[in-house]
Write a protein that holds these residues in place. Structure first.
Motif, short mmCIF file in Angstrom:
data_model
loop_
_atom_site.label_atom_id
_atom_site.label_comp_id
_atom_site.label_asym_id
_atom_site.label_seq_id
_atom_site.Cartn_x
_atom_site.Cartn_y
_atom_site.Cartn_z
N LEU A 118 46.46 62.10 78.23
CA LEU A 118 46.48 61.70 79.81
C LEU A 118 47.38 60.91 80.11
CD1 LEU A 118 42.45 60.88 79.90
CD2 LEU A 118 43.72 62.97 80.40
N GLY A 119 47.97 60.11 79.30
CA GLY A 119 49.11 59.10 79.46
C GLY A 119 50.45 60.13 80.04
N GLY A 120 50.44 61.25 79.19
CA GLY A 120 51.64 62.21 79.51
C GLY A 120 51.49 62.95 80.88
N VAL A 121 50.14 63.33 81.08
CA VAL A 121 50.09 64.38 82.30
C VAL A 121 50.07 63.51 83.64
CG1 VAL A 121 48.42 65.57 83.42
CG2 VAL A 121 48.59 65.89 81.05
N PHE A 122 49.68 62.04 83.48
CA PHE A 122 49.41 61.07 84.56
C PHE A 122 50.64 60.23 84.77
CE2 PHE A 122 45.23 62.77 84.02
CZ PHE A 122 45.29 63.74 85.18
N GLY A 123 51.69 60.17 83.59
CA GLY A 123 52.75 59.37 83.73
C GLY A 123 52.39 57.74 83.54
N ALA A 124 51.51 57.79 82.52
CA ALA A 124 51.04 56.39 81.90
C ALA A 124 51.41 56.31 80.55
CB ALA A 124 49.46 56.00 82.22
N GLU A 125 52.58 56.83 80.19
CA GLU A 125 52.87 56.80 78.58
C GLU A 125 52.99 55.55 78.03
OE1 GLU A 125 56.46 59.12 78.91
OE2 GLU A 125 55.41 60.68 77.73
N ARG A 126 53.57 54.48 78.72
CA ARG A 126 53.68 53.19 78.21
C ARG A 126 52.21 52.43 77.97
NH1 ARG A 126 58.28 50.81 82.00
NH2 ARG A 126 59.90 52.38 81.67
N ALA A 127 51.33 52.57 78.83
CA ALA A 127 49.99 52.32 78.59
C ALA A 127 49.16 52.84 77.71
CB ALA A 127 49.08 52.31 79.94
N ALA A 128 49.41 54.21 77.60
CA ALA A 128 48.85 54.98 76.50
C ALA A 128 49.45 54.56 75.15
CB ALA A 128 49.22 56.51 76.64
N LEU A 129 50.64 54.19 75.04
CA LEU A 129 51.21 53.78 73.74
C LEU A 129 50.61 52.37 73.22
CD1 LEU A 129 54.93 54.61 74.06
CD2 LEU A 129 53.42 55.56 72.31
N GLN A 130 50.24 51.53 74.20
CA GLN A 130 49.85 50.15 73.95
C GLN A 130 48.40 50.23 73.60
OE1 GLN A 130 49.98 47.94 77.57
NE2 GLN A 130 52.24 47.85 77.48
N LEU A 131 47.52 51.46 73.93
CA LEU A 131 46.19 51.55 73.71
C LEU A 131 46.35 52.09 72.21
CD1 LEU A 131 44.49 53.10 76.84
CD2 LEU A 131 44.12 50.87 75.94
N GLY A 132 47.05 52.95 71.94
CA GLY A 132 47.31 53.55 70.61
C GLY A 132 47.68 52.65 69.52
N GLU A 133 48.46 51.51 69.95
CA GLU A 133 48.76 50.65 69.08
C GLU A 133 47.52 49.61 68.62
OE1 GLU A 133 52.08 48.64 70.70
OE2 GLU A 133 53.49 50.02 70.43
N ASP A 134 46.73 49.47 69.81
CA ASP A 134 45.74 48.62 69.65
C ASP A 134 44.61 49.12 68.70
OD1 ASP A 134 43.80 46.12 70.14
OD2 ASP A 134 42.77 47.35 71.61
N LEU A 135 44.26 50.58 68.96
CA LEU A 135 43.50 51.39 68.07
C LEU A 135 44.05 51.40 66.63
CD1 LEU A 135 41.07 53.18 67.75
CD2 LEU A 135 42.32 55.17 68.55
#
Length: 295
Positions: A142-159
């Motif tokens: 979803l981060g890649g499709v909708f241009g929210a890669e940085r936020a996606a990376l932050q969520l991944g680090e938190d998980l």
């Protein structure tokens, strides 16, 4: 099955929109490769967990429709039009919103609904996380499709950090076999191959019975009676607050039926995936510690 989230778009996602550095791996659970859409996307979410995730990715302004069960973040979703429920989507309401993308889930939405939507929606994104770790791929998609890669990376680090905490907890507190109740009359629980069971296992709670919903004749959410032989292996009973609304008043009844200690569990923290996953794992870690001390 699929919590109160106060982060909203300003916490994890604001200012984090960026063109993708790579489109590799933007493949959904149905095997469909998706292209970059960015800020031009008009999104309808038919999954409560994914609606919450969109806001935490900073994509709330692109959400044009959601189900009545999409209730988090509470204040933000109130302005987003409803299109029915997860199982009874109002197709014409979706059509009127002219979405470019609809987000669905294999367990929560009907195949017939998805096929009907695919006739006029350009992009159907199918999701099916089976374990907390699967959320990393969901964030990337979803981060890649909708241009929210940085936020996606932050969520991944938190998980990853939350799962590391869960792994450390299991060296401190012995694993337990549990019965996770989701319904009453008939009494129902979860199979081992559900997201719920995988989330519980991450903190050292292993569900009984040892069945998988994919097995021949097995159900993903099996019914049972209190004389089932496998109940002898249960060490603790957990009562979920959803889909059945178990409350404190049920704890004594269940403890008596099972002959085991029982505790109430926030069902959203266990069954909601997406951005809820990290908080859910941490919440369960805290609950395990408190119950261990109480024991």
């Amino acid at each position: 099955m699929n919590g109160n989230n106060d982060m909203g778009p300003t916490a994890a996602g604001a200012g984090a929109r960026a063109c993708p550095t790579s489109l590799v791996g933007l493949i959904d659970a149905a095997g469909t490769q998706h292209a970059y859409a960015g800020t031009s996307a008009r999104i309808v979410s038919l999954v409560p967990s994914l609606t919450e995730l969109l806001f935490d990715l900073g994509l709330g302004d692109q959400l044009v429709g959601r189900t009545g069960f999409c209730v988090h973040p509470r204040d933000a979703v109130r302005t987003v039009p409803k299109v029915g429920g997860t199982k009874d989507v109002r197709i014409e309401r979706v059509r009127a919103l002219s979405p470019t993308h609809v987000l669905v889930n294999m367990d929560e939405n009907r195949r017939e609904t998805v096929e009907e939507l695919a006739a006029f929606v350009p992009n159907i994104i199918v999701t099916h996380p089976g374990t907390p770790l699967d959320n990393l791929a969901l964030f990337h998609l979803l981060g890649g499709v909708f241009g929210a890669e940085r936020a996606a990376l932050q969520l991944g680090e938190d998980l990853r950090a939350a799962l590391a905490e869960a792994s450390a907890l299991r060296t401190e507190v012995p694993d337990e076999a549990v019965l996770y109740l989701i319904w009453r009359e008939p009494w129902m629980t979860v199979a081992r191959d559900t997201y719920i069971a995988a989330t519980l296992a991450a903190v050292g709670w292993h569900t009984l019975p040892e069945v998988a919903g994919g097995e021949t004749g097995a159900a993903r959410y099996p019914a049972f009676t209190w004389d089932a032989p496998w109940l002898l292996g249960v060490e603790r009973v957990l009562l979920s607050t959803e889909p059945y609304r178990f409350r404190d008043a049920h704890i004594g009844e269940v403890a008596g039926l099972a002959g085991r200690p029982a505790a109430l569990v926030d069902g959203e923290m266990v069954s909601w995936y997406g951005s809820r996953a990290a908080r859910g794992v941490r919440w369960l870690c805290a609950l395990r510690r408190s119950l261990a001390v109480g024991a």
